[in-house]
Design an enzyme around this catalytic site. Structure first.
Site, PDB file in Angstrom:
ATOM      1  N   GLY A  73       0.688   8.002  -5.718  1.00  0.00           N
ATOM      2  CA  GLY A  73       2.090   8.322  -5.574  1.00  0.00           C
ATOM      3  C   GLY A  73       2.836   8.451  -6.890  1.00  0.00           C
ATOM      4  O   GLY A  73       3.686   9.328  -7.056  1.00  0.00           O
ATOM      5  N   THR A  74       2.517   7.583  -7.851  1.00  0.00           N
ATOM      6  CA  THR A  74       3.216   7.634  -9.140  1.00  0.00           C
ATOM      7  C   THR A  74       2.957   8.949  -9.855  1.00  0.00           C
ATOM      8  O   THR A  74       3.884   9.579 -10.380  1.00  0.00           O
ATOM      9  CB  THR A  74       2.798   6.448 -10.022  1.00  0.00           C
ATOM     10  OG1 THR A  74       3.289   5.235  -9.434  1.00  0.00           O
ATOM     11  CG2 THR A  74       3.357   6.577 -11.431  1.00  0.00           C
ATOM     12  N   ASN A 159      10.783   1.770  -0.114  1.00  0.00           N
ATOM     13  CA  ASN A 159       9.613   0.901  -0.175  1.00  0.00           C
ATOM     14  C   ASN A 159       9.941  -0.579  -0.027  1.00  0.00           C
ATOM     15  O   ASN A 159       9.064  -1.380   0.304  1.00  0.00           O
ATOM     16  CB  ASN A 159       8.862   1.126  -1.489  1.00  0.00           C
ATOM     17  CG  ASN A 159       9.768   1.023  -2.700  1.00  0.00           C
ATOM     18  OD1 ASN A 159      10.757   1.753  -2.807  1.00  0.00           O
ATOM     19  ND2 ASN A 159       9.449   0.123  -3.617  1.00  0.00           N
ATOM     20  N   GLN A 187       5.746   5.743   1.545  1.00  0.00           N
ATOM     21  CA  GLN A 187       5.843   4.733   2.601  1.00  0.00           C
ATOM     22  C   GLN A 187       5.951   5.343   3.995  1.00  0.00           C
ATOM     23  O   GLN A 187       5.754   4.636   4.991  1.00  0.00           O
ATOM     24  CB  GLN A 187       7.048   3.826   2.346  1.00  0.00           C
ATOM     25  CG  GLN A 187       6.952   2.986   1.093  1.00  0.00           C
ATOM     26  CD  GLN A 187       5.850   1.939   1.148  1.00  0.00           C
ATOM     27  OE1 GLN A 187       5.354   1.592   2.223  1.00  0.00           O
ATOM     28  NE2 GLN A 187       5.455   1.439  -0.010  1.00  0.00           N
ATOM     29  N   SER A 207       0.346   8.785  -0.821  1.00  0.00           N
ATOM     30  CA  SER A 207      -0.680   7.962  -1.462  1.00  0.00           C
ATOM     31  C   SER A 207      -1.666   7.430  -0.435  1.00  0.00           C
ATOM     32  O   SER A 207      -1.290   7.148   0.701  1.00  0.00           O
ATOM     33  CB  SER A 207      -0.011   6.797  -2.201  1.00  0.00           C
ATOM     34  OG  SER A 207      -0.951   6.016  -2.887  1.00  0.00           O
ATOM     35  N   GLY A 208      -2.926   7.261  -0.849  1.00  0.00           N
ATOM     36  CA  GLY A 208      -3.979   6.857   0.072  1.00  0.00           C
ATOM     37  C   GLY A 208      -3.945   5.394   0.464  1.00  0.00           C
ATOM     38  O   GLY A 208      -4.190   5.046   1.621  1.00  0.00           O
ATOM     39  N   HIS A 209      -3.648   4.509  -0.477  1.00  0.00           N
ATOM     40  CA  HIS A 209      -3.836   3.086  -0.192  1.00  0.00           C
ATOM     41  C   HIS A 209      -2.722   2.476   0.645  1.00  0.00           C
ATOM     42  O   HIS A 209      -2.775   1.299   0.984  1.00  0.00           O
ATOM     43  CB  HIS A 209      -4.037   2.294  -1.488  1.00  0.00           C
ATOM     44  CG  HIS A 209      -2.810   2.123  -2.327  1.00  0.00           C
ATOM     45  ND1 HIS A 209      -2.170   0.918  -2.469  1.00  0.00           N
ATOM     46  CD2 HIS A 209      -2.118   2.996  -3.076  1.00  0.00           C
ATOM     47  CE1 HIS A 209      -1.142   1.051  -3.277  1.00  0.00           C
ATOM     48  NE2 HIS A 209      -1.084   2.311  -3.658  1.00  0.00           N
ATOM     49  N   CYS A 333       5.307  -2.985  -7.283  1.00  0.00           N
ATOM     50  CA  CYS A 333       5.361  -2.398  -8.625  1.00  0.00           C
ATOM     51  C   CYS A 333       6.330  -3.128  -9.537  1.00  0.00           C
ATOM     52  O   CYS A 333       6.354  -2.880 -10.740  1.00  0.00           O
ATOM     53  CB  CYS A 333       5.751  -0.923  -8.529  1.00  0.00           C
ATOM     54  SG  CYS A 333       4.551   0.066  -7.614  1.00  0.00           S
TER      55      CYS A 333
END
Length: 416
Positions: A73-74, A159, A187, A207-209, A333
């Protein structure tokens, strides 16, 4: 005896689904080919790459050639904002510098820090405020647009507090003024319906995780026709948008996770909402001075964000860990940032109260049967911490922190 682990921090990261792991494993050894090569191993890798791209596209109703894989995502957020900024600045004139970006005060640091970086190079950024629920005003957004505006970057959902923004309406305003709209949906994707066409989104990050896929892999959706400047140069992979040898195990894992998230979306939403609502009802009714941060209605089904007067969040997290419950004070984060949450400051929560926050984020592995234990554990820990707190009067059983609280300053809200 310690209780079996109840993991409630899926907004920080989620365990890899067994089906996802099974799909990934061959790509570490027997199917180790480079997708850019022409022999069979490479051709098979390319087929897997194309399949995963389709799976991700299907999750957000995009066309397959609009998906580019990233490291997460970042990177996707950086790529989106800098890619548009670098492209548009080339069209700048003295009369129209093409250098204005609109975002909000509650974005993820990946967006806020990128905007701050661009300000060093002459870009102008408007940071829209939010109301006490964390929602922007559509009127404020439209009034902020000017001739030099090139991009609106507003997250799909927050988030920390789980508030879902009116992305469709934001996209309509952006389209009306011929401004690109990027949304950080890290999210949201896989948790609630995300449809880039229906919601008028031009660029989207995921994002995957966060969806029971692996870490270190994400994707960016870029609508066909969007002018975009590459900032990762190299061998020309991913249609030249993101050079670098493809992370095949991660890409395959993200694809499978996206497929499972899409197939199970309605079931998981209902599962998460049942647990979320039970937690909100029981915590707020059984624990004094317990409040919910963010909107109760426009909220992610898997997100609960409480604040408890008179305690300190880090102590709450550590003691809940001893009870076998993993939660968070806010964004993973910014876990090591001792300053109060910029999100809670933006919705009007004073620093001492924001430090007493707890985010619980639900996943498929959680059960409604765990709710009573979770609530009892939170109450036990909160009661204990209040006994030690100088901000809580144990004789009157009341919060007295307001006596010491300074008013919110602009710097508390606009830390970015």
């Amino acid at each position: 005896m310690a209780h079996e682990l109840i993991y409630m921090d899926n907004s920080a990261t989620s365990p890899v689904d067994e089906e996802v792991l099974k799909e990934m494993l061959p790509y570490f050894n027997e199917k180790f080919g480079n997708a850019s090569t022409l022999y069979r191993l490479g051709v098979d890798a390319k087929k897997a790459l194309d399949k995963a791209r389709q799976q991700v596209a299907d999750l957000i109703n995009a066309d397959v050639d609009e998906i580019t894989f990233t490291s997460g995502g970042t990177e996707s957020d950086n790529m989106a904002i800098k890619g548009v900024a670098l492209s548009e600045i080339q069209k700048a004139t003295d009369k129209n510098p093409r250098n204005h970006i609109i975002t909000t005060t509650i974005e993820h640091p990946a967006v806020l820090e990128t905007c701050k970086f661009l300000e060093k190079f002459g870009f102008e950024v408007t940071y829209l405020p939010v109301d006490e629920d964390g929602l922007i005003s559509l009127d404020d957004l439209e009034n902020a647009i000017k001739e030099s505006t090139i991009l609106i970057t507003i997250m799909h959902s927050n988030n920390e507090i789980g508030t879902i923004q009116p992305t469709k309406e934001i996209g309509e305003i952006a389209r009306k003024h011929n401004v690109l709209f990027h949304s950080d949906a890290v999210q949201s994707a896989g948790k609630i319906p995300v449809d880039v066409k229906d919601q008028n989104i031009d660029i989207l990050s995921l994002s995957g995780h966060k969806i029971n896929g692996p870490k270190g892999i994400g994707a960016i959706y870029i609508k066909k026709g969007v002018r975009f400047e590459v900032f990762m140069h190299g061998g020309g992979q991913e249609k030249g948008l993101r050079s670098g040898t493809e992370n095949m195990p991660g890409i395959v894992g993200l694809g499978k996770a996206a497929e499972l998230a899409r197939e199970n979306l309605e079931t998981r939403m209902q599962h998460n909402k049942e647990i979320r609502d039970a937690l909100i009802e029981k915590v707020t009714s059984q624990i004094k001075d317990a409040y919910v941060n963010g909107s109760l209605e426009k909220r992610l089904p898997n997100n609960v964000h409480f604040r408890f007067s008179g305690i300190e969040g880090e102590s709450l997290i550590l003691r809940l860990d001893n009870e076998g419950i993993d939660g968070a004070t806010g964004s993973a984060c910014s876990t090591h940032d001792l300053k109060g949450s910029h999100v809670l400051a933006a919705i009007g929560v004073k620093p001492a109260l924001s430090h007493g926050s707890l985010r619980l984020s639900i996943g498929p592995e959680n059960s409604i049967d765990d709710v009573d234990y979770i609530v009892a554990s939170i109450k036990k820990v909160v009661d204990y911490l209040r006994e030690l707190s100088p901000l809580w009067d144990n004789e009157t059983d009341e919060y007295i922190g307001d006596r010491f609280e300074k008013p919110l300053e602009d710097e508390d809200i606009d830390r970015y």
